[in-house]
Motif scaffolding. Structure first.
Motif, PDB file in Angstrom:
ATOM      1  N   GLY A 186       0.832  -1.203   0.000  1.00 26.08           N
ATOM      2  CA  GLY A 186       0.000   0.000   0.000  1.00 26.08           C
ATOM      3  C   GLY A 186       0.859   1.242   0.000  1.00 26.08           C
ATOM      4  N   LYS A 187       0.738   2.043   1.064  1.00 28.41           N
ATOM      5  CA  LYS A 187       1.461   3.316   1.089  1.00 28.41           C
ATOM      6  C   LYS A 187       2.905   3.151   1.557  1.00 28.41           C
ATOM      7  N   ARG A 188       3.270   2.000   2.122  1.00 29.83           N
ATOM      8  CA  ARG A 188       4.647   1.866   2.612  1.00 29.83           C
ATOM      9  C   ARG A 188       5.412   0.802   1.851  1.00 29.83           C
ATOM     10  N   GLU A 189       6.725   1.051   1.739  1.00 24.97           N
ATOM     11  CA  GLU A 189       7.592   0.084   1.078  1.00 24.97           C
ATOM     12  C   GLU A 189       8.571  -0.433   2.126  1.00 24.97           C
ATOM     13  N   VAL A 190       8.651  -1.745   2.250  1.00 29.33           N
ATOM     14  CA  VAL A 190       9.515  -2.337   3.285  1.00 29.33           C
ATOM     15  C   VAL A 190      10.400  -3.404   2.641  1.00 29.33           C
ATOM     16  N   THR A 191      11.342  -3.903   3.445  1.00 29.03           N
ATOM     17  CA  THR A 191      12.185  -4.994   2.970  1.00 29.03           C
ATOM     18  C   THR A 191      12.109  -6.133   3.984  1.00 29.03           C
ATOM     19  N   LEU A 192      12.722  -7.241   3.631  1.00 28.44           N
ATOM     20  CA  LEU A 192      12.756  -8.395   4.530  1.00 28.44           C
ATOM     21  C   LEU A 192      14.212  -8.647   4.880  1.00 28.44           C
ATOM     22  N   ASP A 193      14.503  -8.835   6.176  1.00 32.27           N
ATOM     23  CA  ASP A 193      15.908  -9.099   6.511  1.00 32.27           C
ATOM     24  C   ASP A 193      16.203 -10.604   6.372  1.00 32.27           C
ATOM     25  N   ASP A 194      17.435 -11.007   6.709  1.00 30.87           N
ATOM     26  CA  ASP A 194      17.827 -12.406   6.534  1.00 30.87           C
ATOM     27  C   ASP A 194      16.963 -13.365   7.340  1.00 30.87           C
ATOM     28  N   LYS A 195      16.375 -12.845   8.447  1.00 23.78           N
ATOM     29  CA  LYS A 195      15.548 -13.722   9.290  1.00 23.78           C
ATOM     30  C   LYS A 195      14.073 -13.679   8.879  1.00 23.78           C
ATOM     31  N   GLY A 196      13.765 -12.899   7.868  1.00 25.42           N
ATOM     32  CA  GLY A 196      12.381 -12.848   7.394  1.00 25.42           C
ATOM     33  C   GLY A 196      11.542 -11.825   8.131  1.00 25.42           C
ATOM     34  N   VAL A 197      12.195 -10.873   8.828  1.00 24.86           N
ATOM     35  CA  VAL A 197      11.455  -9.827   9.546  1.00 24.86           C
ATOM     36  C   VAL A 197      11.315  -8.613   8.626  1.00 24.86           C
ATOM     37  N   LEU A 198      10.123  -8.017   8.613  1.00 25.71           N
ATOM     38  CA  LEU A 198       9.890  -6.824   7.779  1.00 25.71           C
ATOM     39  C   LEU A 198      10.635  -5.629   8.376  1.00 25.71           C
ATOM     40  N   ARG A 199      11.338  -4.896   7.540  1.00 30.40           N
ATOM     41  CA  ARG A 199      12.134  -3.743   8.001  1.00 30.40           C
ATOM     42  C   ARG A 199      11.885  -2.538   7.110  1.00 30.40           C
ATOM     43  N   GLU A 200      11.836  -1.377   7.748  1.00 28.43           N
ATOM     44  CA  GLU A 200      11.738  -0.134   6.963  1.00 28.43           C
ATOM     45  C   GLU A 200      13.133   0.257   6.470  1.00 28.43           C
ATOM     46  N   ASP A 201      14.149  -0.177   7.217  1.00 32.41           N
ATOM     47  CA  ASP A 201      15.530   0.167   6.896  1.00 32.41           C
ATOM     48  C   ASP A 201      16.078  -0.805   5.839  1.00 32.41           C
ATOM     49  N   PHE A 202      16.223  -0.310   4.609  1.00 36.71           N
ATOM     50  CA  PHE A 202      16.613  -1.178   3.499  1.00 36.71           C
ATOM     51  C   PHE A 202      18.046  -1.706   3.602  1.00 36.71           C
ATOM     52  N   LYS A 203      18.865  -1.051   4.438  1.00 42.16           N
ATOM     53  CA  LYS A 203      20.251  -1.521   4.589  1.00 42.16           C
ATOM     54  C   LYS A 203      20.295  -2.900   5.240  1.00 42.16           C
ATOM     55  N   ARG A 204      19.220  -3.260   5.941  1.00 33.95           N
ATOM     56  CA  ARG A 204      19.199  -4.550   6.645  1.00 33.95           C
ATOM     57  C   ARG A 204      18.468  -5.624   5.834  1.00 33.95           C
ATOM     58  N   GLY A 205      18.074  -5.275   4.625  1.00 36.34           N
ATOM     59  CA  GLY A 205      17.283  -6.201   3.809  1.00 36.34           C
ATOM     60  C   GLY A 205      18.093  -7.335   3.185  1.00 36.34           C
ATOM     61  N   TYR A 206      17.398  -8.386   2.828  1.00 37.07           N
ATOM     62  CA  TYR A 206      18.027  -9.522   2.142  1.00 37.07           C
ATOM     63  C   TYR A 206      18.416  -9.078   0.728  1.00 37.07           C
ATOM     64  N   ILE A 207      19.692  -9.262   0.390  1.00 36.47           N
ATOM     65  CA  ILE A 207      20.187  -8.800  -0.918  1.00 36.47           C
ATOM     66  C   ILE A 207      19.973  -9.897  -1.966  1.00 36.47           C
ATOM     67  N   ILE A 208      19.364  -9.494  -3.054  1.00 35.76           N
ATOM     68  CA  ILE A 208      19.134 -10.424  -4.171  1.00 35.76           C
ATOM     69  C   ILE A 208      20.441 -10.565  -4.957  1.00 35.76           C
ATOM     70  N   ASN A 209      20.923 -11.768  -5.080  1.00 38.15           N
ATOM     71  CA  ASN A 209      22.156 -11.961  -5.859  1.00 38.15           C
ATOM     72  C   ASN A 209      21.827 -12.465  -7.265  1.00 38.15           C
ATOM     73  N   LYS A 210      22.868 -12.603  -8.093  1.00 37.93           N
ATOM     74  CA  LYS A 210      22.659 -12.996  -9.492  1.00 37.93           C
ATOM     75  C   LYS A 210      22.037 -14.386  -9.596  1.00 37.93           C
ATOM     76  N   GLU A 211      22.443 -15.268  -8.693  1.00 42.50           N
ATOM     77  CA  GLU A 211      21.917 -16.634  -8.696  1.00 42.50           C
ATOM     78  C   GLU A 211      20.411 -16.620  -8.414  1.00 42.50           C
ATOM     79  N   ASP A 212      19.995 -15.789  -7.433  1.00 40.95           N
ATOM     80  CA  ASP A 212      18.566 -15.660  -7.122  1.00 40.95           C
ATOM     81  C   ASP A 212      17.805 -15.210  -8.369  1.00 40.95           C
ATOM     82  N   MET A 213      18.388 -14.205  -9.050  1.00 39.12           N
ATOM     83  CA  MET A 213      17.718 -13.651 -10.221  1.00 39.12           C
ATOM     84  C   MET A 213      17.612 -14.704 -11.329  1.00 39.12           C
TER      85      MET A 213
END
Lengths: 316, 173
Positions: free
Chosen positions: A52-79
């Protein structure tokens, strides 16, 4: 009890995501699934969830975070694995879809693609090195157009209508519901023959040519068909009473709308604009409005969430 | 004395049967190369003319042949259908592992199939056609070359088996 959105996302979206992300999305609280509109994957960037109005990320443990620096990074293999999944490991079978920039999944969900475009002649030849994917979750909001129906299906007959709004205000969802209501015969009204010209496979969400979303029992869908050509095809061979198409904007679309109206077929469509004033300034719509092609204009916004009806104007 | 004769007969018979089985494998290998070639042609048509998704196309090719060759295609299709993030190349290789266990195919043709894993499913129809056509042609060459020598090779194994048995017996005496 598992809610419908959770079931749908877990069954129809999650199997296509990178294996490392699947368990994280599956473990989300069920309340989050209702708000989830988009999942964005970009190589070397954190996963982004548009709720909706907010954009969040997921950290390595699967917790929703507003801070994108703590988000799970998509690597080339994932893509690589996600692209393989969404294209069913069959690039050749989705060549045309990839050239158009998206693939439709079962359930009508759409995956937008970005990468290196190879230009051949005057058109996109192929897209390689795909680096971004945007999973847009298709949602049916049955009944969301019911309040608009009296303005379109009047005592005098069906009115041609134009839905106007900026992006992500629910135009497509409302158009789909209007098609469903008109082709399904809402209340004591008789069902109409509706043709949907679905250039971007968004309205009916066709997979393998079959609509995945409810568009009514008397609806024919021209899937992945350019709007102007589709309207002419429908006119010639499908005897529609109403043609529904999304986002008219090119001159040829406007000409095709005019042809339909001349043939006595009503057109319900949408247009990207923030206001009716802006609509009047755009060349394609300016001409249509001058010719009184549409009798009803409906302005949408996100003021109270997607699909908020801002204004209804009678143009006849 | 009788025990020695019986032992000698058993050695000759054993070596002879081994030779016969090896001779049979030569024919079986050629039959399987032909079957594989036809199945690959079928797969190519499904991909380039019908644009059938790979899992379905592999299944169709698997239905077209028996035994080990069928297992190869069906195993690959099943891996893809699991939707566990597996790539086409990995699915193809899982089928290939099955094929190695259940067929008479040898290194040259298996190596050709290994090469397909790098290409299958990941390019446009024209490229898929080129890749599968090339492998098919190379399999045809292996098949023709081996067919010409098949009878000689078979005889060599049949006679060689019995001769080897006799030599072993003579050495033991």
């Amino acid at each position: 009890m598992t809610n419908e959105s959770a079931l749908k996302i877990r069954k129809e979206i999650v199997p296509y995501l990178p294996p490392a992300l699947q368990s994280k999305i599956n473990a989300l609280d069920e309340g989050h699934y209702d708000a989830l509109e988009e999942i964005r994957l970009r190589v070397n960037q954190p996963v982004a969830l548009n709720m909706g109005k907010r954009e969040v990320t997921l950290d390595d443990k699967g917790v929703l975070r507003e801070d994108f620096k703590r988000g799970y990074i998509i690597n080339k293999e994932d893509m690589k694995r996600t692209v393989a999944s969404v294209s069913e490991n069959s690039y050749y079978a989705y060549e045309e879809d990839i050239k158009r920039g998206f693939i439709t999944l079962p359930g009508g969900h759409r995956v937008g693609l970005a990468g290196q475009v190879v230009w051949r002649g005057n058109e996109v030849g192929m897209m390689k090195n795909i680096s971004s994917l945007c999973f847009r979750i298709a949602r049916e909001k049955k009944g969301c157009a019911e309040s608009l129906l009296p303005h379109i299906e009047t005592e005098e007959g069906i009115m041609s209508a134009l839905l106007v709004s900026p992006p992500r205000c629910g135009k497509t969802t409302i158009l789909r519901d209007l098609a469903r209501l008109l082709a399904g015969g809402a209340g004591d009204k008789k069902a109409k023959n509706v043709v949907i010209v679905d250039e971007r496979s968004e309205l009916a969400g066709c997979y393998g040519g079959v609509p995945q979303l409810d568009v009514g029992g008397h609806t024919d869908v021209l899937d992945a068909c350019p709007k102007a050509a589709g309207m002419m095809m429908a006119l010639r061979s499908l005897a529609p009473q109403i043609i529904v198409t999304d986002e008219i904007g090119r001159d040829e679309d406007a000409a095709a709308v005019q042809e339909c109206l001349n043939a006595g077929v009503k057109v319900i469509s949408s247009f990207h604009a923030a206001s009716f004033e802006e609509l009047k300034r755009r060349p394609a719509t300016k001409r249509l409005l001058a010719a009184e092609a549409f009798q009803v204009g409906i302005l949408l916004s996100r003021r109270n969430g997607p699909g908020t009806i801002q204004e209804i104007a009678g143009w006849d | 004395m009788w025990l020695k004769v019986l032992g000698g007969i058993l050695i000759v018979a054993g070596c002879g049967v081994w030779g016969l089985l090896e001779a049979k494998k030569i024919r079986r290998r050629l039959e399987q190369i032909k079957e594989l070639r036809l199945a690959l042609n079928f797969l190519e048509k499904d991909i380039t003319l019908m644009y059938v998704p790979l899992s379905e196309a592999l299944d169709n090719a698997g239905d077209f042949c028996d035994g080990g060759i069928g297992c190869f295609f069906r195993r690959g299709a099943a891996s893809l259908r699991e939707k566990s993030g597996i790539t086409a190349g990995e699915a193809w290789r899982s089928g290939l592992a099955e094929l190695k266990k259940h067929s008479a195919l040898r290194e040259p043709e298996l190596r050709l199939l290994e090469g397909v894993a790098e290409q299958i499913g990941i390019s446009e129809a024209g490229e898929q056609r080129k890749c599968l056509d090339l492998v098919s042609e190379q399999l045809k060459i292996i098949e023709t070359r081996n067919y010409e020598n098949m009878e000689n090779n078979q005889k060599l194994w049949v006679y060689g088996g019995f001769v080897l048995g006799a030599v072993v017996v003579l050495l033991l005496i």
